[in-house]
Design a protein around this motif. Structure first.
Motif, PDB file in Angstrom:
ATOM      1  N   LEU A  10     -13.169   0.507   1.180  1.00  8.33           N
ATOM      2  CA  LEU A  10     -13.007   1.274  -0.054  1.00  8.33           C
ATOM      3  C   LEU A  10     -12.037   2.438   0.151  1.00  8.33           C
ATOM      4  CD1 LEU A  10     -16.720   1.219  -1.198  1.00  8.33           C
ATOM      5  CD2 LEU A  10     -14.788   0.415  -2.587  1.00  8.33           C
ATOM      6  N   PHE A  11     -12.181   3.140   1.252  1.00 15.82           N
ATOM      7  CA  PHE A  11     -11.263   4.255   1.516  1.00 15.82           C
ATOM      8  C   PHE A  11      -9.835   3.752   1.716  1.00 15.82           C
ATOM      9  CE2 PHE A  11     -15.261   6.354   3.236  1.00 15.82           C
ATOM     10  CZ  PHE A  11     -15.434   7.151   2.109  1.00 15.82           C
ATOM     11  N   ASP A  12      -9.693   2.633   2.405  1.00 13.70           N
ATOM     12  CA  ASP A  12      -8.355   2.060   2.587  1.00 13.70           C
ATOM     13  C   ASP A  12      -7.751   1.650   1.249  1.00 13.70           C
ATOM     14  OD1 ASP A  12      -8.580   2.466   5.283  1.00 13.70           O
ATOM     15  OD2 ASP A  12      -8.990   0.369   5.793  1.00 13.70           O
ATOM     16  N   GLN A  13      -8.612   1.179   0.334  1.00 12.02           N
ATOM     17  CA  GLN A  13      -8.111   0.785  -0.981  1.00 12.02           C
ATOM     18  C   GLN A  13      -7.635   1.995  -1.775  1.00 12.02           C
ATOM     19  OE1 GLN A  13     -10.660  -1.954  -3.030  1.00 12.02           O
ATOM     20  NE2 GLN A  13      -9.418  -1.947  -4.900  1.00 12.02           N
ATOM     21  N   VAL A  14      -8.295   3.130  -1.594  1.00  9.36           N
ATOM     22  CA  VAL A  14      -7.803   4.352  -2.245  1.00  9.36           C
ATOM     23  C   VAL A  14      -6.377   4.631  -1.793  1.00  9.36           C
ATOM     24  CG1 VAL A  14      -8.110   6.844  -2.458  1.00  9.36           C
ATOM     25  CG2 VAL A  14     -10.117   5.355  -2.437  1.00  9.36           C
ATOM     26  N   GLU A  15      -6.137   4.507  -0.500  1.00  3.32           N
ATOM     27  CA  GLU A  15      -4.791   4.760   0.027  1.00  3.32           C
ATOM     28  C   GLU A  15      -3.780   3.751  -0.493  1.00  3.32           C
ATOM     29  OE1 GLU A  15      -4.105   6.233   4.083  1.00  3.32           O
ATOM     30  OE2 GLU A  15      -6.168   5.541   4.465  1.00  3.32           O
ATOM     31  N   ARG A  16      -4.184   2.483  -0.542  1.00  4.97           N
ATOM     32  CA  ARG A  16      -3.249   1.444  -0.994  1.00  4.97           C
ATOM     33  C   ARG A  16      -2.909   1.571  -2.479  1.00  4.97           C
ATOM     34  NH1 ARG A  16      -6.719  -1.877   1.863  1.00  4.97           N
ATOM     35  NH2 ARG A  16      -7.583  -2.667  -0.098  1.00  4.97           N
ATOM     36  N   ASP A  17      -3.959   1.769  -3.286  1.00  5.29           N
ATOM     37  CA  ASP A  17      -3.762   1.726  -4.739  1.00  5.29           C
ATOM     38  C   ASP A  17      -3.342   3.068  -5.330  1.00  5.29           C
ATOM     39  OD1 ASP A  17      -4.612  -0.835  -4.384  1.00  5.29           O
ATOM     40  OD2 ASP A  17      -6.536  -0.605  -5.436  1.00  5.29           O
ATOM     41  N   HIS A  18      -3.677   4.147  -4.652  1.00  5.55           N
ATOM     42  CA  HIS A  18      -3.391   5.489  -5.204  1.00  5.55           C
ATOM     43  C   HIS A  18      -2.841   6.392  -4.087  1.00  5.55           C
ATOM     44  CE1 HIS A  18      -5.780   4.147  -8.658  1.00  5.55           C
ATOM     45  NE2 HIS A  18      -6.684   3.737  -7.772  1.00  5.55           N
ATOM     46  N   PRO A  19      -1.722   6.003  -3.491  1.00  6.56           N
ATOM     47  CA  PRO A  19      -1.241   6.701  -2.286  1.00  6.56           C
ATOM     48  C   PRO A  19      -0.847   8.158  -2.515  1.00  6.56           C
ATOM     49  CG  PRO A  19       0.421   5.189  -3.128  1.00  6.56           C
ATOM     50  CD  PRO A  19      -0.825   4.911  -3.891  1.00  6.56           C
ATOM     51  N   PHE A  20      -0.548   8.537  -3.745  1.00  4.08           N
ATOM     52  CA  PHE A  20      -0.077   9.902  -4.001  1.00  4.08           C
ATOM     53  C   PHE A  20      -1.167  10.792  -4.600  1.00  4.08           C
ATOM     54  CE2 PHE A  20       3.626   7.046  -4.427  1.00  4.08           C
ATOM     55  CZ  PHE A  20       4.304   7.468  -3.300  1.00  4.08           C
ATOM     56  N   SER A  21      -2.384  10.289  -4.662  1.00  3.57           N
ATOM     57  CA  SER A  21      -3.476  11.093  -5.202  1.00  3.57           C
ATOM     58  C   SER A  21      -4.056  11.979  -4.107  1.00  3.57           C
ATOM     59  CB  SER A  21      -4.579  10.197  -5.767  1.00  3.57           C
ATOM     60  OG  SER A  21      -5.265   9.525  -4.712  1.00  3.57           O
ATOM     61  N   THR A  22      -4.697  13.057  -4.522  1.00  3.58           N
ATOM     62  CA  THR A  22      -5.365  13.919  -3.535  1.00  3.58           C
ATOM     63  C   THR A  22      -6.512  13.185  -2.866  1.00  3.58           C
ATOM     64  OG1 THR A  22      -6.781  14.825  -5.283  1.00  3.58           O
ATOM     65  CG2 THR A  22      -4.753  16.027  -4.763  1.00  3.58           C
ATOM     66  N   ALA A  61      -6.456  10.189  -1.794  1.00  3.83           N
ATOM     67  CA  ALA A  61      -5.938   9.348  -0.711  1.00  3.83           C
ATOM     68  C   ALA A  61      -5.935  10.105   0.611  1.00  3.83           C
ATOM     69  CB  ALA A  61      -4.531   8.869  -1.057  1.00  3.83           C
ATOM     70  N   THR A  62      -5.617  11.389   0.558  1.00  2.00           N
ATOM     71  CA  THR A  62      -5.607  12.186   1.791  1.00  2.00           C
ATOM     72  C   THR A  62      -7.001  12.256   2.396  1.00  2.00           C
ATOM     73  OG1 THR A  62      -3.776  13.511   0.944  1.00  2.00           O
ATOM     74  CG2 THR A  62      -5.026  14.413   2.784  1.00  2.00           C
ATOM     75  N   ASN A  63      -7.994  12.572   1.565  1.00  2.00           N
ATOM     76  CA  ASN A  63      -9.366  12.621   2.060  1.00  2.00           C
ATOM     77  C   ASN A  63      -9.842  11.252   2.519  1.00  2.00           C
ATOM     78  OD1 ASN A  63      -9.580  15.349   1.509  1.00  2.00           O
ATOM     79  ND2 ASN A  63     -10.422  15.034  -0.538  1.00  2.00           N
ATOM     80  N   ALA A  64      -9.378  10.216   1.835  1.00  2.00           N
ATOM     81  CA  ALA A  64      -9.791   8.857   2.189  1.00  2.00           C
ATOM     82  C   ALA A  64      -9.324   8.483   3.590  1.00  2.00           C
ATOM     83  CB  ALA A  64      -9.254   7.861   1.164  1.00  2.00           C
ATOM     84  N   LYS A  65      -8.154   8.972   3.999  1.00  2.00           N
ATOM     85  CA  LYS A  65      -7.683   8.707   5.360  1.00  2.00           C
ATOM     86  C   LYS A  65      -8.692   9.211   6.382  1.00  2.00           C
ATOM     87  CE  LYS A  65      -2.618   8.995   4.674  1.00  2.00           C
ATOM     88  NZ  LYS A  65      -2.542   9.419   3.264  1.00  2.00           N
ATOM     89  N   LEU A  66      -9.171  10.417   6.181  1.00  2.00           N
ATOM     90  CA  LEU A  66     -10.117  11.018   7.117  1.00  2.00           C
ATOM     91  C   LEU A  66     -11.461  10.296   7.088  1.00  2.00           C
ATOM     92  CD1 LEU A  66     -10.603  13.252   9.167  1.00  2.00           C
ATOM     93  CD2 LEU A  66     -11.172  14.788   7.277  1.00  2.00           C
ATOM     94  N   MET A  67     -11.931   9.955   5.902  1.00  2.00           N
ATOM     95  CA  MET A  67     -13.219   9.286   5.795  1.00  2.00           C
ATOM     96  C   MET A  67     -13.160   7.862   6.330  1.00  2.00           C
ATOM     97  SD  MET A  67     -14.946  11.738   4.859  1.00  2.00           S
ATOM     98  CE  MET A  67     -16.488  10.849   4.821  1.00  2.00           C
TER      99      MET A  67
END
Length: 248
Positions: free
Chosen positions: A34-46, A48-54
């Motif tokens: 799910l966190f990886d999908q945040v990065e893939r689908d919404h890479p420029f959202s705030t 996405a940054t938190n998702a990388k860490l989680m």
């Protein structure tokens, strides 16, 4: 890859919230996906940054330390001023720390963990992360000292006394806060006596007695130097004691 529920809100905040929920339920692979999908689908959202860490935290919980370290290295490089950067460094150190091998094995992992833990202490000295890192550094030093002791004992058994002295002296000089120091001083006393270096043995035993007067290792060393003095009870055989009469 775990299957993500199709009912999950596909907005960045929806995916992120679902990832947190999966973490709390200990469904770590689902959380990472799910966190990886945040990065893939919404890479420029705030988010996405938190998702990388989680995502890195999820990998850590799955014991996939190499993947977690890689993700954390990227996070640290890309977001050095992030509000959770101290945690990122700390989590990276934990990934190395969890891989520390016992003292019978190669200690390169221990050295990597100690370097990462020290980095946390140096960068964020007044945080709770640094306080925990300092405690873990003590364990790391104990592991490294234990490795030196294992090698030193091997050299001593093989009568490679110069090499053994080097290992035991390193424990005394470089790992002074570990519980291996009393034995290292005793082993040095043994070796010096074997080599006929009585004065060096006496000096080393005196250091042992001054710093660890109640240690059984000091009692053993004292027994080597004073005829008739009893060795400490317990199974700590010293080969010098068996050959005492042949030396003096």
């Amino acid at each position: 890859m775990a299957r993500v529920n199709n009912t999950v809100d596909r907005s960045p905040e929806g995916l992120y919230a679902a990832g947190i929920e999966a973490l709390q339920a200990k469904r770590f692979q689902v959380a990472v996906d799910l966190f990886d999908q945040v990065e893939r689908d919404h890479p420029f959202s705030t988010w996405a940054t938190n998702a990388k860490l989680m995502s890195a935290y999820g990998e850590y919980q799955r014991n996939r330390y190499t993947e977690a370290i890689g993700a954390l290295d990227r996070f640290i490089q890309l977001h050095p001023a992030h509000r959770d950067i101290a945690y990122a460094y700390y989590l990276r150190a934990l990934c190395y720390y969890e891989q520390i091998a016992d003292s019978q094995r190669d200690q390169r992992g221990t050295e990597q963990a100690m370097a990462a833990l020290q980095d946390v202490v140096n960068r964020f000295p007044d945080t709770a992360y640094a306080r925990d890192a300092r405690l873990k550094l003590d364990l790391g030093r104990d592991h490294l000292a234990g490795k030196e002791m294992n090698i030193g004992r091997f050299y001593q058994r093989q009568k490679l006394y110069g090499a053994a002295i080097g290992r035991f002296r390193r424990v005394v000089e470089d790992y002074q806060t570990t519980n291996h120091v009393p034995e290292a001083l005793h082993r040095l006393t043994e070796i010096y006596l074997t080599l006929g270096l009585t004065e060096e043995a006496q000096k080393t035993a005196a250091v042992l007695g001054h710093n660890f007067p109640g240690s059984p290792w000091y009692q053993d060393s004292y027994a080597l130097l004073v005829e008739g003095a009893p060795a400490a009870p317990g199974d700590r055989p010293g080969f010098v004691r068996r050959a005492w009469n042949a030396v003096f």
